[in-house]
Structures are given as C-alpha cells and as structure tokens.
Write a protein that holds these residues in place. Structure first.
Motif, short mmCIF file in Angstrom:
data_model
loop_
_atom_site.label_atom_id
_atom_site.label_comp_id
_atom_site.label_asym_id
_atom_site.label_seq_id
_atom_site.Cartn_x
_atom_site.Cartn_y
_atom_site.Cartn_z
N ALA A 180 33.63 33.42 56.85
CA ALA A 180 32.30 32.84 57.03
C ALA A 180 31.22 33.79 56.53
CB ALA A 180 32.07 32.50 58.50
N ALA A 181 31.44 35.10 56.67
CA ALA A 181 30.43 36.08 56.26
C ALA A 181 30.20 36.08 54.75
CB ALA A 181 30.85 37.47 56.72
N LEU A 182 31.16 35.53 53.99
CA LEU A 182 30.94 35.45 52.55
C LEU A 182 29.69 34.65 52.21
CD1 LEU A 182 34.49 34.90 51.00
CD2 LEU A 182 33.10 36.97 50.93
N ASP A 183 29.34 33.68 53.06
CA ASP A 183 28.15 32.86 52.79
C ASP A 183 26.90 33.72 52.70
OD1 ASP A 183 29.62 30.53 52.67
OD2 ASP A 183 29.26 30.01 54.77
N ASP A 184 26.81 34.75 53.56
CA ASP A 184 25.65 35.65 53.48
C ASP A 184 25.63 36.39 52.15
OD1 ASP A 184 24.59 35.04 55.97
OD2 ASP A 184 25.79 36.56 56.99
N LEU A 185 26.80 36.78 51.67
CA LEU A 185 26.87 37.50 50.40
C LEU A 185 26.48 36.59 49.25
CD1 LEU A 185 30.09 39.67 50.82
CD2 LEU A 185 27.80 39.98 51.79
N PHE A 186 26.93 35.33 49.29
CA PHE A 186 26.52 34.37 48.27
C PHE A 186 25.00 34.21 48.25
CE2 PHE A 186 30.79 32.12 49.08
CZ PHE A 186 31.41 32.78 48.03
N ASP A 187 24.40 34.11 49.45
CA ASP A 187 22.96 33.85 49.55
C ASP A 187 22.12 34.92 48.87
OD1 ASP A 187 23.45 31.54 50.97
OD2 ASP A 187 23.00 32.40 52.94
N TYR A 188 22.62 36.15 48.87
CA TYR A 188 21.83 37.26 48.32
C TYR A 188 22.36 37.76 46.99
CZ TYR A 188 19.58 36.94 52.80
OH TYR A 188 18.90 36.47 53.89
N GLY A 189 23.20 36.98 46.36
CA GLY A 189 23.64 37.30 45.01
C GLY A 189 24.55 38.51 44.91
N VAL A 190 25.28 38.82 45.97
CA VAL A 190 26.21 39.95 45.92
C VAL A 190 27.32 39.64 44.91
CG1 VAL A 190 27.93 41.24 47.26
CG2 VAL A 190 25.69 40.71 48.26
N ALA A 191 27.62 40.60 44.07
CA ALA A 191 28.60 40.39 43.00
C ALA A 191 30.03 40.67 43.44
CB ALA A 191 28.26 41.25 41.79
N ARG A 192 30.19 41.65 44.35
CA ARG A 192 31.53 42.09 44.73
C ARG A 192 31.55 42.46 46.21
NH1 ARG A 192 31.13 44.97 39.21
NH2 ARG A 192 29.95 46.59 40.26
N VAL A 193 32.72 42.32 46.83
CA VAL A 193 32.90 42.78 48.20
C VAL A 193 34.15 43.64 48.25
CG1 VAL A 193 34.14 40.67 48.87
CG2 VAL A 193 33.10 42.13 50.63
N LEU A 194 34.01 44.78 48.90
CA LEU A 194 35.08 45.77 49.01
C LEU A 194 35.69 45.63 50.40
CD1 LEU A 194 36.01 48.18 47.15
CD2 LEU A 194 34.53 49.62 48.56
N THR A 195 36.99 45.30 50.49
CA THR A 195 37.56 44.98 51.80
C THR A 195 39.06 45.18 51.85
OG1 THR A 195 37.84 43.18 53.42
CG2 THR A 195 37.66 42.54 51.10
N SER A 196 39.53 45.50 53.04
CA SER A 196 40.96 45.55 53.32
C SER A 196 41.42 44.27 54.01
CB SER A 196 41.27 46.75 54.23
OG SER A 196 40.65 46.57 55.50
N GLY A 197 40.53 43.28 54.06
CA GLY A 197 40.85 42.08 54.83
C GLY A 197 40.75 42.31 56.32
#
Length: 229
Positions: A136-153
């Motif tokens: 669900a938190a990906l929606d916040d990243l979409f909203d602000y034009g984030v290009a990449r997310v660094l994560t271990s899941g």
C-alpha cells in the motif's frame, strides 16, 4: 529482456571503492558515509571526487544522522539542502526516506525532497522496510514521482523477503523500479532475482573482485529469464 538488463547498484563510501565497483561491472553507485551505520550523507568532497572520476550514474544517500527515520523539521530542512547540493554537484539522483511516528511514509518530507531534487531521480531507501503495509505504501511513492525503491521486502535479508518483493514488483509495474537489497551475495542473488522478480539488486561492494562476482552471478541468473511481472 536480456542479460544486460540486470543492474547491480554498488553501495560505496570512498573513491577507491567507487572506482573498483565501476571496474567490476556495477551499473550504478550509491555513495554514503558510515556504511557501518547503514549510511549517512557522504562528505561533499568525497562525493565530488567520485562524480569527477566515474562514468556510471551516482546516487547520493541523504540521511543526516544514523538511527531512526523520524526527523524533526530542522533535520528535514538540513537534508533538503543536502539534496540540492548533491544534485548541483552532478548526482544522477538521491536516496531519501522518512517515516512518521506511526510508521507510515512522511509525505511532507518526501514531497519536499522530491521537489528539491527535480528533475533528478529519487530513490526511497530502506526506511521503506519499516512501514506497516509496504504494498500500500507504494501509492505514496507513485504520488511523488519516486523512481526507485530500495527494499528487502521487509525481511532481514532479500532472500527472506522474496515473496513481498514479488508482490511489490507486481504492484509497481512500470511505475517505479524495485531494487532488492539486504545481504545480496553471489550465492543468493539468483534466488533473489528469480523468486523476487526483480531486475536490479543493491549491495555493499568494496572491491573489483567482489563486484565482479556479484555482477556475473546476477547476469547468469537473469539470462533468458522471463520478463519481470
């Protein structure tokens, strides 16, 4: 897709490490200081020297202190200046991240940093692994034009988080790139790529030989593998 679409991003903290990672085949660098503390904003001189000497893209980690990712207004303002400085120096992008005390993405901080970095690329760093609902938190990243997310899941290692990584890749689609991080090593990178569905991985790399070993293993894992979901 083909094998060349696999990207290894090397986390480095010195000029020598940056040059070694580039020689070893890394396709992007994340530059930070104090990697033993999970990284803080690099010294401006070190960042400048690395930018002057490598040809591959450089991302500057922006984090004003070690510890948690809950920042005061003063700290957010300080990091905004660090974002602007890194982009002005020629960084391809910045890696940032902030959370609220409730464990959700700090939207105001992210919006401030994304605006300060524009039009450079923004990566949301591993603060993302502390959110309650990463998909669900990906929606916040979409909203602000984030290009990449660094994560271990959200797991201790990327191998342990492959199930969530795959769900994130599915949700992200072409909207942003999921980069697997968290003890990614040559023996485990194939599992991370194939089970997690990722095409980019991130690791702390300090030598040409170590970088080459991870790059070679990642390319072998990705060769002929189906397109990401």
């Amino acid at each position: 897709m083909n094998a060349t679409d696999i990207i290894v991003e090397a986390c480095v903290s010195t000029v020598d490490e940056a040059l070694a990672a580039e020689r070893g085949g890394a396709r992007r660098l994340e530059v930070c200081a104090r990697p033993d503390e999970h990284g803080i904003t690099p010294d401006p001189l070190v960042l400048h020297q690395i930018l002057a000497r490598v040809a591959i893209p450089v991302v500057a980690l922006i984090r004003c202190r070690p510890g948690d990712f809950i920042y005061s207004d003063e700290e957010i303002e300080r990091m905004t200046g660090q974002v602007q400085h890194a982009i002005a120096r020629g960084a391809e992008g910045v890696a940032v991240g902030a959370l609220t005390p409730e464990g959700i993405i700090h939207r105001r901080a992210l919006a401030t940093w994304a605006w300060a970095a524009f039009p450079a690329k923004v990566t949301f760093h591993r603060a993302f692994d502390q959110v309650g609902d990463p998909v669900a938190a990906l929606d916040d990243l979409f909203d602000y034009g984030v290009a990449r997310v660094l994560t271990s899941g959200g797991a201790a290692t990327a191998v342990e988080g492959t199930g969530t990584l795959r769900r994130l890749v599915e949700r992200a689609g072409s909207g942003l790139t999921v980069i697997a991080a968290g003890t990614v090593r040559p023996p485990s990178v194939a599992q991370v790529i194939r089970e997690g569905g990722v095409r980019q991985v991130h690791a702390r790399l300090t030598s040409e030989a170590g970088t080459r070993a991870l790059v070679d293993a990642a390319i072998r894992a990705g060769a002929g593998w189906p397109r990401p979901i």
